[in-house]
Write a protein that holds these residues in place. Structure first.
Motif, PDB file in Angstrom:
ATOM      1  N   ALA A   1      33.724  37.556  47.584  1.00  0.00           N
ATOM      2  CA  ALA A   1      33.808  37.280  46.146  1.00  0.00           C
ATOM      3  C   ALA A   1      32.568  36.504  45.703  1.00  0.00           C
TER       4      ALA A   1
ATOM      5  N   TYR B   1      39.965  37.009  42.780  1.00  0.00           N
ATOM      6  CA  TYR B   1      38.726  37.076  41.989  1.00  0.00           C
ATOM      7  C   TYR B   1      38.330  38.524  41.684  1.00  0.00           C
TER       8      TYR B   1
ATOM      9  N   ARG C   1      41.953  34.427  47.964  1.00  0.00           N
ATOM     10  CA  ARG C   1      41.084  33.972  46.867  1.00  0.00           C
ATOM     11  C   ARG C   1      40.073  35.056  46.468  1.00  0.00           C
ATOM     12  N   ASP C   2      39.572  35.771  47.451  1.00  0.00           N
ATOM     13  CA  ASP C   2      38.636  36.874  47.172  1.00  0.00           C
ATOM     14  C   ASP C   2      39.335  37.943  46.334  1.00  0.00           C
TER      15      ASP C   2
ATOM     16  N   GLU D   1      30.076  37.418  42.693  1.00  0.00           N
ATOM     17  CA  GLU D   1      29.766  36.480  41.604  1.00  0.00           C
ATOM     18  C   GLU D   1      28.252  36.326  41.446  1.00  0.00           C
TER      19      GLU D   1
END
Ligand code: PLP
Ligand code: LYS
Length: 415
Positions: free
Chosen positions: A81, A111, A107-108, A85
């Motif tokens: 991620a 996102y 979390r990846d 970004e």
């Protein structure tokens, strides 16, 4: 034959300029040449003129490098991620960005599911489990399935990924998973595989085999699901690191790739990282200790495995040269160039012919633009080096040198 020099040796850098950069920014220092990045991109685009090219950003995510590569019109392949970004922040169009999930942390996925909704990026899954996790998050973007082609290649066993169980869905499981994905409403747009990194010589045969297997797989998936847009056969194009190594004949590699792929109703894509940036980077380091021993002259320098881990991690060879102006007047010695880290593996090069070294001599480590700064660390509480980017006569500090305070500032424990 593809025109343009396919490897840039240190002799092509302006030694006087490198000396003055070291004086101004101190060492260790990574120096990137953005013009060379453009030349490498152009050479790839000439050879693979009918293929879709993405840059594997893991090789070098420094902002000026990303922006330079974005401006050449290629896409971005991202392994996290964070890389997505940074690619988006550098200007890559979301529609040209692919996120390749490898055991993706939640979390990846959170996102990229959001980013895919806003930016239309493509998410590549290498496990049915990841598909389930995307479904749980209501993923509505474009999907690609990574196959494990069962054939790997690369400059070291640690970078040969094609047959490693960690990566991708076994080839024979892909058609079933592809149909299942389409039935569940996913927008399946592509298939992907990657043999490994640093492919040259005999390994090219393994790469061709991978492409052939992917062509066959694509035909079978298309027969089942109707259509897909692309098949990406990964990165891995090698560059010469040793002085006597020949560069890849890119035109021949492109031709062989096309032939092996055969007649498939989908665009063919590649995603090299190293090829764009390796020879566009040099690492400058200063001698701080000279120690003659019965076996060798140990030349201690301020860059080590925390600055450039490739020699310690893969036994990789990087040419090391003296930038001392009067080097020609000195006798040549056989040197072991070693860093300041408390590990036996912290050696940048052995048996290297160097002009009889003296403290403060400036040395350059060649071909340090790929997986150099990217893989640097803070082991031994060593701050990471600075990075400068050159574009013609312009010099830009791309990353400032870390201080120990940068390492400790995230510590939350106090007396
Ligand atoms: C999935 C994937 N694509 C592309 C690359 C880029 O490889 P290279 O820098 O050797 O071209 C890698 C790294 O090996 C990779 O894991
Ligand atoms: N980091 C490796 C190559 C790429 C690995 C990524 N799959 C190297 O320095 O050679």
């Amino acid at each position: 034959m593809n025109s343009g020099s396919a490897v840039r040796r240190l002799s092509a850098w302006d030694a006087e300029r490198l000396r003055s950069l070291a004086a101004e920014y101190d060492t260790p220092l990574y120096v990137y040449d953005l013009e060379r990045v453009r030349e490498n991109a152009a050479r790839l685009q000439r050879a693979f003129d009918s293929e879709e090219i993405s840059y594997a950003v893991k090789a070098n995510t420094t902002r000026p490098v990303l922006s330079t590569i974005d401006s050449t019109g290629v896409g971005a392949e991202c392994a996290s991620a964070g890389e997505v970004e940074r690619a988006l922040a550098a200007g890559f169009d979301g529609a040209d960005v692919r996120y390749t999930a490898v055991n993706p942390p939640a979390r990846d996925l959170d996102y990229v599911v959001d980013a895919a909704a806003d930016e239309d990026l493509i998410v590549t899954v290498g496990a049915a489990d990841t598909l389930d996790q995307l479904a749980e998050r209501g993923f509505s973007g474009r999907l690609c399935i990574r196959a494990n082609p069962g054939v790997g290649a690369g400059h070291h066993e640690k970078v040969s990924t094609g047959a490693a169980p960690k990566f991708g869905v076994p080839l024979n499981r892909v058609p079933e998973l592809a149909s299942e994905a389409v039935d569940r409403g996913f927008d399946l747009v592509g298939l992907h595989a990657h043999a490994g990194s640093g492919i040259s010589g005999e390994d090219l045969e393994a790469h061709r085999e991978l492409v052939a297997r992917m062509g066959e797989l694509a035909r079978s998936v298309i027969a089942d699901v109707g259509s897909i847009e692309f098949v990406n056969v990964g990165g891995g194009l090698g560059v010469p690191y040793r002085e006597d190594e020949a560069p890849l004949d890119l035109d021949a590699v492109a031709r062989a790739t096309r032939e092996a792929f055969g007649d498939v109703d989908a665009r063919l894509g590649i995603e090299p990282g190293r090829y764009f940036v390796a020879d566009a980077g040099v690492l400058l380091t200063r001698v701080n200790t000279v120690k003659p021993t019965p076996e060798t002259t140990v030349v201690g320098v301020d860059a080590g495995m925390t600055t450039l881990v490739r020699p310690a991690m893969y036994d990789s060879y990087h040419a090391i040269r003296s930038l001392v102006p009067d080097a020609g007047d000195r006798e040549t010695v056989s040197a072991t160039v070693a860093g300041p880290i408390c590990e036996t593996a912290d050696v940048l090069g052995e048996d290297r012919p160097l002009p009889d070294p003296e403290r403060e001599d400036l040395l350059a480590v060649d071909n340090a633009g790929a997986y150099g700064y990217e893989m640097s660390s803070n082991y031994n509480s060593r701050p990471r080096p600075a990075v400068v980017a050159l574009d013609g006569d312009e010099t830009q500090l791309a990353v400032r040198r870390e201080a120990v305070a940068d390492i400790t500032e995230r510590e939350t424990w106090s007396e």
